[in-house]
Design an enzyme around this catalytic site. Structure first.
Site, short mmCIF file in Angstrom:
data_model
loop_
_atom_site.label_atom_id
_atom_site.label_comp_id
_atom_site.label_asym_id
_atom_site.label_seq_id
_atom_site.Cartn_x
_atom_site.Cartn_y
_atom_site.Cartn_z
N GLY A 266 29.84 31.50 23.59
CA GLY A 266 30.84 30.44 23.68
C GLY A 266 32.27 30.92 23.59
O GLY A 266 32.54 32.11 23.44
N VAL A 267 33.18 29.96 23.69
CA VAL A 267 34.61 30.27 23.65
C VAL A 267 35.06 30.52 22.22
O VAL A 267 34.38 30.19 21.26
CB VAL A 267 35.46 29.11 24.22
CG1 VAL A 267 35.19 28.94 25.69
CG2 VAL A 267 35.25 27.83 23.44
N GLY A 268 36.23 31.12 22.09
CA GLY A 268 36.85 31.28 20.78
C GLY A 268 36.65 32.67 20.21
O GLY A 268 35.92 33.50 20.74
N SER A 269 37.35 32.90 19.09
CA SER A 269 37.39 34.22 18.49
C SER A 269 36.03 34.62 17.93
O SER A 269 35.60 35.76 18.07
CB SER A 269 38.40 34.23 17.34
OG SER A 269 39.65 33.81 17.80
N VAL A 270 35.36 33.68 17.26
CA VAL A 270 34.16 34.06 16.52
C VAL A 270 33.02 34.43 17.48
O VAL A 270 32.39 35.49 17.35
CB VAL A 270 33.75 32.94 15.54
CG1 VAL A 270 32.45 33.30 14.84
CG2 VAL A 270 34.84 32.71 14.50
N GLU A 291 29.37 30.39 30.56
CA GLU A 291 30.37 29.65 31.33
C GLU A 291 31.68 30.42 31.40
O GLU A 291 32.48 30.21 32.28
CB GLU A 291 30.59 28.25 30.76
CG GLU A 291 31.19 28.24 29.38
CD GLU A 291 31.55 26.85 28.90
OE1 GLU A 291 30.83 25.89 29.24
OE2 GLU A 291 32.55 26.72 28.18
N ASN A 381 39.16 21.03 19.91
CA ASN A 381 39.22 21.34 21.34
C ASN A 381 38.38 20.37 22.16
O ASN A 381 38.85 19.69 23.03
CB ASN A 381 38.71 22.77 21.60
CG ASN A 381 39.57 23.81 20.89
OD1 ASN A 381 40.76 23.62 20.71
ND2 ASN A 381 38.96 24.90 20.49
N GLY A 385 31.07 23.39 26.99
CA GLY A 385 29.71 23.55 27.51
C GLY A 385 28.68 23.72 26.42
O GLY A 385 27.50 23.92 26.72
N1 COA Z 1 37.37 22.34 9.16
C1 COA Z 1 38.64 22.38 9.59
N2 COA Z 1 39.16 23.39 10.34
C2 COA Z 1 38.33 24.42 10.64
C3 COA Z 1 37.00 24.44 10.21
C4 COA Z 1 36.51 23.36 9.44
N3 COA Z 1 35.26 23.32 9.02
N4 COA Z 1 36.44 25.59 10.66
C5 COA Z 1 37.38 26.24 11.36
N5 COA Z 1 38.52 25.53 11.35
C6 COA Z 1 39.79 25.89 11.98
C7 COA Z 1 40.22 27.32 11.67
O1 COA Z 1 40.90 27.38 10.45
C8 COA Z 1 41.10 27.61 12.87
O2 COA Z 1 42.34 26.96 12.66
P1 COA Z 1 43.74 27.63 13.11
O3 COA Z 1 43.67 27.67 14.61
O4 COA Z 1 44.75 26.68 12.59
O5 COA Z 1 43.74 28.98 12.48
C9 COA Z 1 40.41 26.87 14.03
O6 COA Z 1 39.58 25.88 13.40
C10 COA Z 1 39.54 27.77 14.89
O7 COA Z 1 38.56 28.35 14.06
P2 COA Z 1 38.13 29.88 14.14
O8 COA Z 1 37.35 30.16 12.90
O9 COA Z 1 39.31 30.74 14.43
O10 COA Z 1 37.08 29.88 15.29
P3 COA Z 1 37.08 29.92 16.87
O11 COA Z 1 38.36 30.37 17.50
O12 COA Z 1 35.89 30.71 17.17
O13 COA Z 1 36.87 28.39 17.29
C11 COA Z 1 35.67 26.36 17.59
C12 COA Z 1 35.79 27.68 16.80
C13 COA Z 1 34.45 25.62 17.09
C14 COA Z 1 36.93 25.51 17.39
C15 COA Z 1 35.54 26.73 19.12
O14 COA Z 1 34.48 27.62 19.28
C16 COA Z 1 35.30 25.50 19.96
O15 COA Z 1 36.23 24.80 20.35
N6 COA Z 1 34.02 25.20 20.25
C17 COA Z 1 33.62 24.02 21.00
C18 COA Z 1 33.45 24.27 22.45
C19 COA Z 1 32.41 25.30 22.74
O16 COA Z 1 31.59 25.67 21.93
N7 COA Z 1 32.41 25.77 23.96
C20 COA Z 1 31.56 26.87 24.31
C21 COA Z 1 30.60 26.56 25.34
S1 COA Z 1 30.36 27.99 26.34
#
Ligand code: COA
Length: 506
Positions: A266-270, A291, A381, A385
């Site tokens: 998936g998308v994002g840093s983790v 995707e 966000n 997908g």
């Molecule tokens: N409550 C509140 N905020 C939270 C949180 C929680 N439980 N867990 C994480 N966050 C915040 C982090 O602090 C970070 O905030 P910042 O940008 O202000 O620093 C932000 O959410 C992003 O979290 P991070 O741990 O850096 O993870 P990420 O960049 O991997 O993003 C999602 C994680 C879930 C937001 C991202 O993967 C996403 O939008 N997923 C949904 C869409 C998806 O999965 N698409 C893939 C299909 S291929």
């Protein structure tokens, strides 16, 4: 005419349709539904949106904006802040857009990314007045060649009344051939999608359209905005190690082979960092059916671990953009970009037997996952997908750090404040603390695994305390909850900026 432009517009009659970005932006009427190319900041139209921002300084107008997924700042920052966007779908990831959505200034339709094309076919999205699509070339036989994403461009181009092209000549024409455009027929008369291997090409190298619909071509040299993901760290490496060990145990159990199954990440840093952690593993001949191809996929191709990667977009940090786009010939026969309804199609995801790895914001003690809403009400966000893959993959993994905001927030909670992926779609949870394999387990069997293996030590006692009291209060029911208290952790967060001490819920 510049010879590059002449070469890139293979159909001579289209060369007369070159106009300025301002002239193209002036064509779009107030109230129009507009379909834009672009997926995860890649392959999006850039110069016409900026011309729309300029137009908005002189004139009030609104449009509805549908895209593949998140776009760069031209639309999701500047156009949003110019007050031009009434409605936005199906995914965004930009702070400015997020703030306007959460203030109620922009309506947001957060949708499964594989569903959009069907919604266009049914007329739920539309009628689309204009499609604005970034291309790197128009071939002599009239095919539109996308740039770094395909997304929803084929369906927008097919259904839009009019098309504006942004011909981006900063991309090399060696991109020609990496796309595979296959558009399913109408439901009821549709053939099976003939993909039985991630590396198969089943369509044409570009988008076929009625060329008379092309009303304007604007020349652009704007690069994609780089992805903003942060680098892997010790905790994400630990998550990768846990997942790799889990795969080893699956191989021992005879459920996987050393080549695993095609991976979606998936998308994002983790999610990127976890995949990056596979670099040092023994696994080889891996395939990706995803995707979005982030930096980690190209690192794995370089390391000889991944031999083919299929997706709908390439989204890279600035450093990786230089590496990949500077050497696109090196990767061209190892990657393929498809329309998002194919990259995310449930039929193909299930047939190929994907291992799907996506990130969660929070997970509850029974395995329900929230990927989208902070404290139940604020959009982060969107589901993107993740639902397309989670429901249909062979093995569905969600990764998250066990805490957020310096430890004030527990990512493991009694009840998620919004459900994107139900307990029925979630197989494995991984945090830096450990891994919980939930397959075949009843809700109450999952609880000890999720709390003991995945929760941060600071929150374990609090979770056990809630669960034990919930069992008692419900007479040991199927899924014990104290409904008055289930969301008290989020209420505590909203009132006191921490989930650490439960406050009295009135
Ligand atoms: N409550 C509140 N905020 C939270 C949180 C929680 N439980 N867990 C994480 N966050 C915040 C982090 O602090 C970070 O905030 P910042 O940008 O202000 O620093 C932000 O959410 C992003 O979290 P991070 O741990 O850096 O993870 P990420 O960049 O991997 O993003 C999602 C994680 C879930 C937001 C991202 O993967 C996403 O939008 N997923 C949904 C869409 C998806 O999965 N698409 C893939 C299909 S291929």
């Amino acid at each position: 005419m510049d010879s590059i432009i002449e070469k890139r517009i293979g159909v001579p009659k289209l060369r007369d349709r070159i106009v300025s970005a301002e002239e193209a932006a002036a064509l779009i009427p107030d109230g129009a539904v507009v379909g834009l190319s672009g997926f995860t900041r890649a392959g999006d139209a850039k110069v016409v949106p900026i011309a729309l921002v300029e137009r908005a300084k002189k004139e009030k107008f609104k449009i509805d904006v549908y895209t593949g997924a998140s776009l760069g700042p031209e639309v999701d920052h500047y156009l949003a802040e110019a007050g031009v966007i009434r409605k936005r779908g199906p995914y965004q990831g930009e702070k400015a857009m997020r703030n306007l959505i959460n203030k109620g200034d922009i309506l947001y339709v957060d949708a499964h990314l594989s569903h959009n094309a069907e919604l266009v076919r049914q007329g739920i999205i539309g009628p689309i007045k204009y499609a604005i699509i970034e291309v790197c070339a128009i071939t002599e036989d009239g095919l539109l060649i996308p740039t770094t994403s395909v997304g929803n461009s084929p369906i927008f181009a097919q259904y839009a009344e009019n098309i504006i092209l942004e011909l981006n000549i900063s991309h090399s024409d060696t991109l020609i051939g990496i796309h595979d455009i296959y558009v399913p027929g109408p439901q009821g008369k549709r053939e099976p999608i003939p993909i039985t291997n991630a590396n198969q090409r089943i369509g044409e190298k570009g988008i076929r359209v009625d060329l008379d619909k092309i009303k304007a071509i604007v020349i652009s040299e704007e690069p994609d905005a780089p992805s903003l993901i942060v680098a892997p760290d010790e905790e994400t490496q630990r998550m990768a190690d846990l997942l790799l060990d889990f795969f080893r145990s699956e191989i021992k159990a005879g459920r996987l082979t050393n080549e695993l199954m095609p991976i979606q990440s998936g998308v994002g840093s983790v999610a990127n960092a976890v995949l990056d952690g596979f670099k040092e593993s023994e696994f080889e001949n891996l395939q990706v059916y995803s995707e979005c191809l982030q930096d980690a996929v190209f690192n794995l191709i370089d390391a000889g671990k991944v031999n083919f990667a299929s997706a709908t977009s390439i989204t890279l940090t600035a450093e990786a953009q230089q590496k990949v786009y500077g050497n696109i010939e090196k990767y061209a026969d190892k990657i393929c970009l498809r329309p998002q309804e194919i990259s995310n199609h449930p039929e193909v995801v299930r047939r190929l037997g994907l291992i799907s790895i996506n990130a969660a914001l929070e997970v509850d003690i029974y395995g329900n996952v929230n990927s989208t809403h902070v404290a139940g009400t604020k959009m982060m966000n969107g589901i993107g997908g993740s639902g397309d893959f989670a429901r249909n993959a062979r093995l569905t993994v969600f990764v998250t750090k066990s805490y957020a905001k310096g430890g004030a927030i527990s990512s493991i909670v009694p009840m998620v404040s919004h459900v994107d992926h139900t307990e029925h779609d979630v197989d494995v949870i991984v945090t830096e603390q450990g891994i919980a394999d939930l397959r075949g387990l009843a809700p109450k069997e999952r609880v000890p695994l999720i709390i003991e293996n995945c929760a941060h030590p600071d929150f374990k006692d609090q979770l056990w305390d809630y669960y034990n009291r919930a069992v008692e209060a419900t007479g040991n029911s199927q899924t014990p909850h104290i409904l008055e208290e289930a969301l008290s952790w989020h209420i505590n967060l909203l009132k006191n900026n921490t989930m650490k001490k439960n406050v009295e819920v009135k």
